[in-house]
Design an enzyme around this catalytic site. Structure first.
Site, PDB file in Angstrom:
ATOM      1  CB  THR A 186      -0.881  -0.019   1.239  1.00 16.86           C
ATOM      2  OG1 THR A 186       0.084   0.389   2.431  1.00 16.86           O
ATOM      3  CG2 THR A 186      -1.651  -1.139   1.658  1.00 16.86           C
ATOM      4  CD  GLU A 331      -4.845  -2.562   2.460  1.00 14.89           C
ATOM      5  OE1 GLU A 331      -5.456  -2.074   1.558  1.00 14.89           O
ATOM      6  OE2 GLU A 331      -4.259  -1.824   3.266  1.00 14.89           O
ATOM      7  CE  LYS A 443     -14.309  13.037  12.454  1.00 12.95           C
ATOM      8  NZ  LYS A 443     -12.801  13.301  12.349  1.00 12.95           N
ATOM      9  CD1 TRP A 448     -18.975  13.724  11.350  1.00 19.48           C
ATOM     10  CD2 TRP A 448     -18.615  11.888  10.136  1.00 19.48           C
ATOM     11  NE1 TRP A 448     -18.526  12.880  12.190  1.00 19.48           N
ATOM     12  CE2 TRP A 448     -18.163  11.635  11.833  1.00 19.48           C
ATOM     13  CE3 TRP A 448     -18.343  10.878   9.539  1.00 19.48           C
ATOM     14  CZ2 TRP A 448     -17.767  10.535  12.009  1.00 19.48           C
ATOM     15  CZ3 TRP A 448     -18.072   9.792   9.896  1.00 19.48           C
ATOM     16  CH2 TRP A 448     -17.510   9.456  11.098  1.00 19.48           C
TER      17      TRP A 448
HETATM   18  P1  ADP Z   1      -3.241   2.741  -1.651  1.00 22.01           P
HETATM   19  O1  ADP Z   1      -2.711   2.396  -2.792  1.00 22.01           O
HETATM   20  O2  ADP Z   1      -3.266   4.330  -0.970  1.00 22.01           O
HETATM   21  O3  ADP Z   1      -2.908   1.944  -0.307  1.00 22.01           O
HETATM   22  P2  ADP Z   1      -5.537   1.522  -2.754  1.00 22.01           P
HETATM   23  O4  ADP Z   1      -5.175   1.735  -4.040  1.00 22.01           O
HETATM   24  O5  ADP Z   1      -5.440   0.251  -2.057  1.00 22.01           O
HETATM   25  O6  ADP Z   1      -4.708   2.521  -1.822  1.00 22.01           O
HETATM   26  O7  ADP Z   1      -6.881   2.610  -2.574  1.00 22.01           O
HETATM   27  C1  ADP Z   1      -7.953   2.322  -1.581  1.00 22.01           C
HETATM   28  C2  ADP Z   1      -8.623   3.213  -1.222  1.00 22.01           C
HETATM   29  O8  ADP Z   1      -8.991   4.042  -2.403  1.00 22.01           O
HETATM   30  C3  ADP Z   1     -10.061   2.832  -0.824  1.00 22.01           C
HETATM   31  O9  ADP Z   1      -9.865   2.480   0.736  1.00 22.01           O
HETATM   32  C4  ADP Z   1     -10.932   4.088  -0.975  1.00 22.01           C
HETATM   33  O10 ADP Z   1     -10.468   5.157   0.096  1.00 22.01           O
HETATM   34  C5  ADP Z   1     -10.249   4.613  -2.403  1.00 22.01           C
HETATM   35  N1  ADP Z   1     -11.312   4.337  -3.169  1.00 22.01           N
HETATM   36  C6  ADP Z   1     -11.008   3.309  -4.201  1.00 22.01           C
HETATM   37  N2  ADP Z   1     -11.829   3.266  -5.126  1.00 22.01           N
HETATM   38  C7  ADP Z   1     -12.716   4.112  -4.930  1.00 22.01           C
HETATM   39  C8  ADP Z   1     -13.989   4.845  -5.173  1.00 22.01           C
HETATM   40  N3  ADP Z   1     -14.696   4.459  -6.514  1.00 22.01           N
HETATM   41  N4  ADP Z   1     -14.724   6.013  -4.629  1.00 22.01           N
HETATM   42  C9  ADP Z   1     -14.110   6.529  -3.691  1.00 22.01           C
HETATM   43  N5  ADP Z   1     -12.743   6.180  -3.036  1.00 22.01           N
HETATM   44  C10 ADP Z   1     -12.353   4.977  -3.683  1.00 22.01           C
END
Ligand code: ADP
Length: 547
Positions: A186, A331, A443, A448
């Site tokens: 990640t 994940e 907030k 929210w």
């Molecule tokens: P990173 O690489 O930053 O660890 P990921 O690529 O795993 O993150 O991205 C996961 C996160 O991306 C999700 O938990 C969510 O917050 C955001 N995300 C993914 N798809 C969407 C979506 N369609 N709309 C809003 N948020 C999204």
């Protein structure tokens, strides 16, 4: 009593062998770093994946050892997907957009033994190789005669020369289906990056699920362009699902700009494309002023961050392309939900259909989800109540990879559920909508405010290219939203006009207190806006009523 059916372990090598046997002439087309277009078939992809597997055996790699890739989307990267995992090693895809120090850190943490890289990334490799003692072999993804003489990497190998030494026949090992197959870190916005370690079982189940009609709806008749990178979360599993369905694959290589993507879509008669909103913004930004149309593109899956309504409308109304909004995370391999309509929605007005399409969608069989409050109590599915989103399922992480230097495993599950860090609502039909990352929620006065809602309104303004909403500390309200905006080239809009634009589109108390115009918004390695960096940039900013 046990069932009496054959117990065949799910394996990644079986995907490419299936494609070669049943869709042998299916094409894989790649724009290469070398600048040309390369094309071959699933038969050749399988042959070369086997050659790679043989090469890894010859290099003396043990089962489970890590082989890293730093590469664009292309056929050689695809061969690594199958050759590395299929032979029992673990493919560690590295995001080249990470800082070189962080790349060296993840290589050490994963104890990578072999690193294969596209020549584009030679400067990164040169900068870090001395800090990566675990790496025994550096392999450039090129022909032997393209190897640079002055690379400064002792024993640098050419991928093509390596493959040429090995036979196209290879007996794939029979692996337990829970054997690790690939890993992805990640982006580590807080603390060090953490890795998800996928298995053959999780990958193949995810590939089946992704291909379903109400998920990505992939078939042998499709020509698929994964713009979403193979260096992050396995390009949303598309290389595996394409092999499973026999679909044609079109890889963009380093050509990620709007013009290159458009040309590839047209030349290769792409029917289906996948990517994050920023990529599609570049594509639409190229098409609009040039009056271009698509002749074959039917569907595009958009995820990674929230897809703004203006983008769904542009694709749908102007270009006749259906947008499938998807949500997931590293994940989760990554797919969790995908937004397709149910029968009951078909008679709705376009406006009401849009309200559904904007949501991140319904859970895919294989993933379950729920929203909970701060005490962990499950909240109702009414489309209004928001809470922390938790998931579980066959391709959801159980624990993070315990790498070099980690004293104890990181076990994130809460009563068997993985906390996503997202805040969401779920409606009575099971459609989930993300309101925010929990750390980005604003907030204000005990309520929210969804930063995504505020951003979506701003980008619907014709002069706005990008918008990021963040909360600013306020003595009375706790936080108040402001919106940072990047204007489209040559377009004009004033602070007042943009704030006026919010009237009637958001409740009064949700309307941002201010607009800050910027040249760019900081983007992270996975194409998401980096709000932590934005907060740093605006650290001396004062809300208007506090000045
Ligand atoms: P990173 O690489 O930053 O660890 P990921 O690529 O795993 O993150 O991205 C996961 C996160 O991306 C999700 O938990 C969510 O917050 C955001 N995300 C993914 N798809 C969407 C979506 N369609 N709309 C809003 N948020 C999204």
């Amino acid at each position: 009593m046990l069932g009496l059916m054959q117990n065949q372990a799910l394996s990644i090598s079986s995907l490419i062998e299936f494609a070669a046997r049943h869709h042998g002439e299916g094409e894989i087309v790649s724009r290469r770093v070398e600048g040309d277009i390369h094309r071959y078939t699933y038969i050749e992809a399988a042959q070369r994946s086997r050659q790679l597997a043989g090469a890894l055996d010859a290099l003396g790699l043990q089962m489970g050892q890590r082989v890293a890739s730093i590469a664009w989307n292309g056929y050689r990267h695809m061969e690594m997907y199958f050759g590395v995992s299929g032979s029992g090693r673990v493919l560690h895809t590295i995001n080249p957009r990470m800082h070189p120090e962080q790349i060296a850190w993840v290589m050490h943490h994963a104890q990578d033994q072999v690193v294969c890289f596209d020549m584009t990334f030679l400067p990164i490799v040169k900068a870090i190789h001395s800090k990566c003692p675990s790496v025994k072999h550096w392999v450039a993804l090129c022909d032997a005669d393209k190897l640079p003489a002055d690379a400064g990497l002792p024993g640098l190998l050419s991928y093509e020369a390596l493959l040429a030494q090995h036979a196209m026949a290879y007996a794939w090992p029979e692996l337990d289906e829970n054997t690790a197959s690939s890993m992805c870190y990640t982006s580590g916005t807080t603390g060090n990056p953490k890795a998800a370690l996928y298995s053959h079982r999780s990958t193949v189940l995810h590939a089946y699920a992704a291909a379903l009609p109400d998920v990505m709806c992939l078939s042998a008749r499709d020509s698929i362009l994964p713009v979403v990178p193979m260096f992050h979360v396995n390009a949303w599993g598309i290389p595996y699902s394409a092999a499973l369905t026999g679909a044609k694959l079109v890889f963009p290589g380093p050509g990620m700009d709007g013009k290159s993507i458009y040309e590839l879509i047209e030349q290769e008669r792409v029917t289906y494309a996948a990517g994050v909103p920023t990529i599609w913004q570049m594509l639409l930004g190229h098409m609009e002023p040039n009056g271009l149309r698509f002749s074959t593109l039917k569907r595009t899956v958009i995820g990674g961050s929230a897809c703004p309504p203006a983008m769904i409308t542009a694709f749908n109304d102007k270009y006749g392309v259906e947008v499938l909004h998807a949500w997931g995370m590293t994940e989760m391999s990554p797919l969790g939900t995908l937004c397709t309509l149910k029968n009951k929605h078909l008679g709705l007005s376009e406006g009401d259909k849009m309200k559904v399409r904007l949501k991140q969608g319904r859970a895919i069989f294989g993933v379950d989800m729920k929203i909970v409050n701060a005490e962990g109590k499950e909240l109702p599915w009414d489309g209004k109540t928001y809470g922390d989103l938790l998931v579980k399922g066959s391709w959801v992480l159980r624990e993070y990879f315990q790498g070099e230097g980690d004293a104890v495993p990181v076990l994130p599950l809460v009563d068997g559920w993985f906390p996503t860090g997202d805040v969401a609502t779920i409606d009575a039909d099971g459609y989930m909508q993300i309101t925010d990352r929990s750390k980005d929620v604003i907030k204000s006065g005990g309520e929210w405010i969804s930063s995504i809602d505020i951003e979506n309104i701003a980008v619907a303004h014709p002069a706005v290219a990008m918008a990021a909403c963040i909360g600013m500390k306020h003595p009375k309200w706790d936080e108040r939203p402001i919106v940072a905006v990047v204007k489209k080239p040559g377009a004009e809009v004033s602070r007042e006009a943009l704030l006026q634009f919010y009237q009637g589109k958001a409740a009064k108390w949700q309307i941002p207190d201010d607009v800050v115009f910027l040249d760019t918004i900081p983007m992270g390695a996975t194409g998401k806006m980096q709000k932590s960096k934005l907060r740093e940039i605006l650290k001396d900013y004062q809300l208007p009523d506090l000045r």
